[in-house]
Design a protein around this motif. Structure first.
Motif, PDB file in Angstrom:
ATOM      1  N   ARG A 412       0.859  -1.194   0.000  1.00 43.77           N
ATOM      2  CA  ARG A 412       0.000   0.000   0.000  1.00 43.77           C
ATOM      3  C   ARG A 412       0.893   1.241   0.000  1.00 43.77           C
ATOM      4  N   GLU A 413       0.280   2.397  -0.152  1.00 46.70           N
ATOM      5  CA  GLU A 413       1.040   3.641  -0.106  1.00 46.70           C
ATOM      6  C   GLU A 413       1.637   3.821   1.293  1.00 46.70           C
ATOM      7  N   PRO A 414       2.942   4.109   1.387  1.00 45.59           N
ATOM      8  CA  PRO A 414       3.548   4.331   2.705  1.00 45.59           C
ATOM      9  C   PRO A 414       2.903   5.507   3.417  1.00 45.59           C
ATOM     10  N   SER A 415       2.866   5.423   4.733  1.00 47.93           N
ATOM     11  CA  SER A 415       2.256   6.510   5.519  1.00 47.93           C
ATOM     12  C   SER A 415       3.105   7.772   5.491  1.00 47.93           C
ATOM     13  N   ASP A 416       4.401   7.624   5.216  1.00 45.55           N
ATOM     14  CA  ASP A 416       5.300   8.774   5.127  1.00 45.55           C
ATOM     15  C   ASP A 416       5.695   8.966   3.660  1.00 45.55           C
ATOM     16  N   ALA A 417       5.260  10.071   3.068  1.00 43.73           N
ATOM     17  CA  ALA A 417       5.483  10.316   1.641  1.00 43.73           C
ATOM     18  C   ALA A 417       6.942  10.474   1.272  1.00 43.73           C
ATOM     19  N   ARG A 418       7.823  10.710   2.252  1.00 45.34           N
ATOM     20  CA  ARG A 418       9.241  10.919   1.938  1.00 45.34           C
ATOM     21  C   ARG A 418       9.871   9.702   1.267  1.00 45.34           C
ATOM     22  N   TRP A 419       9.274   8.515   1.465  1.00 47.17           N
ATOM     23  CA  TRP A 419       9.863   7.322   0.874  1.00 47.17           C
ATOM     24  C   TRP A 419       9.815   7.350  -0.653  1.00 47.17           C
ATOM     25  N   VAL A 420       8.792   7.952  -1.216  1.00 39.97           N
ATOM     26  CA  VAL A 420       8.684   8.040  -2.681  1.00 39.97           C
ATOM     27  C   VAL A 420       9.838   8.873  -3.231  1.00 39.97           C
ATOM     28  N   ASP A 421      10.086  10.044  -2.626  1.00 41.08           N
ATOM     29  CA  ASP A 421      11.176  10.911  -3.084  1.00 41.08           C
ATOM     30  C   ASP A 421      12.535  10.277  -2.815  1.00 41.08           C
ATOM     31  N   LEU A 422      12.671   9.615  -1.674  1.00 36.20           N
ATOM     32  CA  LEU A 422      13.941   8.967  -1.347  1.00 36.20           C
ATOM     33  C   LEU A 422      14.287   7.915  -2.391  1.00 36.20           C
ATOM     34  N   CYS A 423      13.310   7.094  -2.741  1.00 39.97           N
ATOM     35  CA  CYS A 423      13.557   6.061  -3.757  1.00 39.97           C
ATOM     36  C   CYS A 423      13.880   6.701  -5.107  1.00 39.97           C
ATOM     37  N   ARG A 424      13.149   7.755  -5.457  1.00 38.43           N
ATOM     38  CA  ARG A 424      13.390   8.406  -6.743  1.00 38.43           C
ATOM     39  C   ARG A 424      14.810   8.947  -6.834  1.00 38.43           C
ATOM     40  N   ARG A 425      15.311   9.504  -5.717  1.00 35.99           N
ATOM     41  CA  ARG A 425      16.660  10.081  -5.725  1.00 35.99           C
ATOM     42  C   ARG A 425      17.742   9.044  -5.995  1.00 35.99           C
ATOM     43  N   VAL A 426      17.497   7.803  -5.661  1.00 35.34           N
ATOM     44  CA  VAL A 426      18.503   6.761  -5.903  1.00 35.34           C
ATOM     45  C   VAL A 426      18.137   5.886  -7.108  1.00 35.34           C
ATOM     46  N   GLY A 427      17.186   6.369  -7.923  1.00 38.96           N
ATOM     47  CA  GLY A 427      16.870   5.684  -9.174  1.00 38.96           C
ATOM     48  C   GLY A 427      15.931   4.507  -9.049  1.00 38.96           C
ATOM     49  N   ILE A 428      15.177   4.430  -7.950  1.00 42.20           N
ATOM     50  CA  ILE A 428      14.236   3.332  -7.728  1.00 42.20           C
ATOM     51  C   ILE A 428      12.810   3.873  -7.825  1.00 42.20           C
ATOM     52  N   THR A 429      11.932   3.126  -8.488  1.00 46.00           N
ATOM     53  CA  THR A 429      10.523   3.491  -8.542  1.00 46.00           C
ATOM     54  C   THR A 429       9.791   2.766  -7.424  1.00 46.00           C
ATOM     55  N   LEU A 430       9.195   3.520  -6.509  1.00 46.70           N
ATOM     56  CA  LEU A 430       8.382   2.951  -5.429  1.00 46.70           C
ATOM     57  C   LEU A 430       6.919   3.035  -5.844  1.00 46.70           C
ATOM     58  N   ALA A 431       6.220   1.901  -5.852  1.00 54.66           N
ATOM     59  CA  ALA A 431       4.827   1.886  -6.301  1.00 54.66           C
ATOM     60  C   ALA A 431       4.066   0.799  -5.553  1.00 54.66           C
ATOM     61  N   TRP A 432       2.737   0.788  -5.739  1.00 50.59           N
ATOM     62  CA  TRP A 432       1.856  -0.137  -5.014  1.00 50.59           C
ATOM     63  C   TRP A 432       0.620  -0.369  -5.874  1.00 50.59           C
ATOM     64  N   PRO A 433      -0.248  -1.336  -5.523  1.00 49.08           N
ATOM     65  CA  PRO A 433      -1.442  -1.610  -6.326  1.00 49.08           C
ATOM     66  C   PRO A 433      -2.234  -0.323  -6.623  1.00 49.08           C
ATOM     67  N   GLY A 434      -2.579  -0.158  -7.899  1.00 50.25           N
ATOM     68  CA  GLY A 434      -3.193   1.081  -8.380  1.00 50.25           C
ATOM     69  C   GLY A 434      -2.212   1.963  -9.115  1.00 50.25           C
ATOM     70  N   LYS A 435      -0.895   1.656  -8.982  1.00 54.97           N
ATOM     71  CA  LYS A 435       0.170   2.419  -9.648  1.00 54.97           C
ATOM     72  C   LYS A 435       0.855   1.568 -10.718  1.00 54.97           C
ATOM     73  N   GLU A 436       0.120   0.590 -11.269  1.00 53.19           N
ATOM     74  CA  GLU A 436       0.739  -0.290 -12.256  1.00 53.19           C
ATOM     75  C   GLU A 436       1.273   0.451 -13.462  1.00 53.19           C
ATOM     76  N   ASP A 437       0.593   1.534 -13.867  1.00 52.88           N
ATOM     77  CA  ASP A 437       1.056   2.287 -15.031  1.00 52.88           C
ATOM     78  C   ASP A 437       2.439   2.900 -14.798  1.00 52.88           C
ATOM     79  N   ASP A 438       2.786   3.138 -13.530  1.00 53.12           N
ATOM     80  CA  ASP A 438       4.094   3.734 -13.230  1.00 53.12           C
ATOM     81  C   ASP A 438       5.246   2.785 -13.486  1.00 53.12           C
ATOM     82  N   VAL A 439       4.955   1.489 -13.453  1.00 55.69           N
ATOM     83  CA  VAL A 439       6.052   0.513 -13.580  1.00 55.69           C
ATOM     84  C   VAL A 439       5.908  -0.399 -14.795  1.00 55.69           C
ATOM     85  N   LEU A 440       4.727  -0.393 -15.430  1.00 60.35           N
ATOM     86  CA  LEU A 440       4.483  -1.312 -16.556  1.00 60.35           C
ATOM     87  C   LEU A 440       4.180  -0.524 -17.824  1.00 60.35           C
ATOM     88  N   SER A 441       4.920   0.534 -18.036  1.00 55.77           N
ATOM     89  CA  SER A 441       4.691   1.336 -19.247  1.00 55.77           C
ATOM     90  C   SER A 441       6.024   1.524 -19.982  1.00 55.77           C
TER      91      SER A 441
END
Length: 441
Positions: A412-441
């Motif tokens: 699910r979406e993490p309770s702390d939004a900073r994890w999305v930006d943290l992952c992005r900064r190191v080149g990782i896409t953080l996603a969860w059910p409902g965000k399939e388009d973010d990783v399967l496009s």
């Protein structure tokens, strides 16, 4: 300061059982050089018998004293009142330094352990001899300089045995000429004999012992694997059994649970018999050869897991009980969606790090993914663990793919939004059910 060699005859003092019982070694009986030993002197412990060699080292903490031993139950006969020297073990070696290795070292020439092996404890060591033992201990912790294969390398089996010894006929092949035990896993030939080797989600490998009919016993090749630490032998795993085989790195037995027993059919589908499954842990098995294909066709894990409480020693809290069931459900759902969108979904192959799922697009670009369940209690730990794992997978596979990206897929979406930006900064896409388009496009 002086240096000494302390010998141990396992038939006189059961040092193996002493250690497995959790006993702490704090003294050693001696019969000579009583006035010469002193606090601060270095020592190494040498076990005698068929598996002779150095098993530990440390320092004396005092001079000679006299008294009775505190552990008579480990002695074949009660030694009574003896002279002893107090000591502290710095390290018990994971891998014995074998007698054969030290006997071939010119710096050990004249050592009394070779010229007078029957002499009483302790054996005095010259400076050059102690340095040779220290060098051998250091070498035992690293790669063998006489081993010239890197994980992922392919070699004809006949050439492998020409270089490193061992029988070309057996799945477990201890070498008499080198310090190796060569192990071969090949489902195409092994399954007909009831050998079902398994790659596990925690990165370990369960290898079925030898013996095609009847219950398998801890003899021959099985015994060689079981005693590899005591003999100082290195376990070398290969994919394939005949022709050209691929090196999958060095492995060791799990010290907590080195093996288990299970049931499997005998050769040709005969009656079930007991088989030994060795629990192997990788030492260094990273493969970087770009010619080694990433992954194999996706194998959906079974989601029907009986819940069990996680233990503090579990290597990954996502691999137990409720977490494991959720983990597999998330993973299979993502794989199904990727397949619907035309991606080739992958499970780790024998040459790969232990990612959860990967997929390849029509242009041969690879995405590697780690899946994590999340609860309010474990969210931060799971995100930290998953981020570290997927970064490691991306790094290991980057030299084997023309283009690769990494995804951390969570429940699910993490309770702390900073994890999305943290992952992005190191080149990782953080996603969860409902965000399939973010990783399967």
């Amino acid at each position: 300061m002086a240096a000494w060699l302390l010998t141990c005859n396992p038939d006189v003092f059961d040092i193996g059982r002493f250690r497995s019982d959790g006993q702490v070694l704090d003294s050693w009986t001696i019969a000579r050089h009583k006035a010469d030993v002193a606090a601060g002197d270095d020592f190494a412990i040498w076990t005698t018998g068929p598996n002779a060699g150095v098993i530990a080292y440390g320092r004396f903490t005092g001079g000679t004293a006299r008294g009775t031993v505190s552990d008579p139950e480990y002695w074949a006969t009660d030694p009574g009142v003896r002279d002893y020297v107090p000591l502290e073990v710095t390290e018990w070696l994971d891998r014995l330094v074998p007698k054969s290795q030290l006997a071939g070292d010119p710096h050990m020439a004249g050592a009394s352990i070779f010229t007078q092996p029957w002499a009483a404890n302790p054996h005095r060591l010259a400076d050059a001899q102690w340095e040779a033992i220290q060098a051998a201990i250091h070498a035992s912790k690293g790669e063998d300089p006489n081993w010239h294969l890197a994980p992922g390398d392919e070699i004809r089996r006949v050439e492998l045995h020409e270089r490193y010894g061992g029988s070309s006929q057996n799945g477990i092949s201890p070498s008499r000429t080198t310090n190796n035990i060569l192990i071969f896993t090949a489902p195409s030939s092994g399954h007909q004999h009831g050998y079902y080797d398994t790659w596990n989600e925690d990165g370990t490998f369960h290898y079925t012992g030898e013996g095609q009919t009847g219950d398998q016993k801890m003899i021959r090749g099985n015994k060689a694997i079981h005693e590899h630490r005591e003999t100082g032998k290195r376990l070398r795993l290969f994919e394939g059994a005949r022709g050209t085989v691929r090196y999958l790195g060095e492995w060791v037995l799990d010290p907590e649970q080195p093996y288990s027993e299970g049931l499997a059919p005998a050769t040709g589908g005969g009656p079930e018999r007991k088989v030994i499954r060795f629990h192997l842990v990788p030492v260094k098995a990273t493969i970087t050869d770009p010619d080694v294909q990433i992954g194999r066709s996706y194998v959906a894990p079974d989601e029907s897991v009986i819940p069990a409480p996680a233990t503090p020693s579990a290597p990954d809290p996502d691999l137990a009980g409720r977490n494991l069931s959720t983990h597999r459900r998330l993973q299979n759902a993502l794989a199904e969606e990727a397949q619907k969108r035309g991606f080739a979904t992958l499970s780790p192959g024998a040459a790969d790090p232990d990612f959860d799922i990967a997929w390849r697009d029509a242009e041969d670009r690879v995405t590697v993914c780690e899946v994590k369940s999340l609860t309010s209690a474990n969210e931060v730990r799971q995100l930290r663990t998953g981020l570290g794992q997927v970064l490691d997978y991306h790094d290991q596979l980057s030299r084997r793919a023309s283009a690769i990206r990494a995804v951390l897929w969570v429940e699910r979406e993490p309770s702390d939004a900073r994890w999305v930006d943290l992952c992005r900064r190191v080149g990782i896409t953080l996603a969860w059910p409902g965000k399939e388009d973010d990783v399967l496009s």
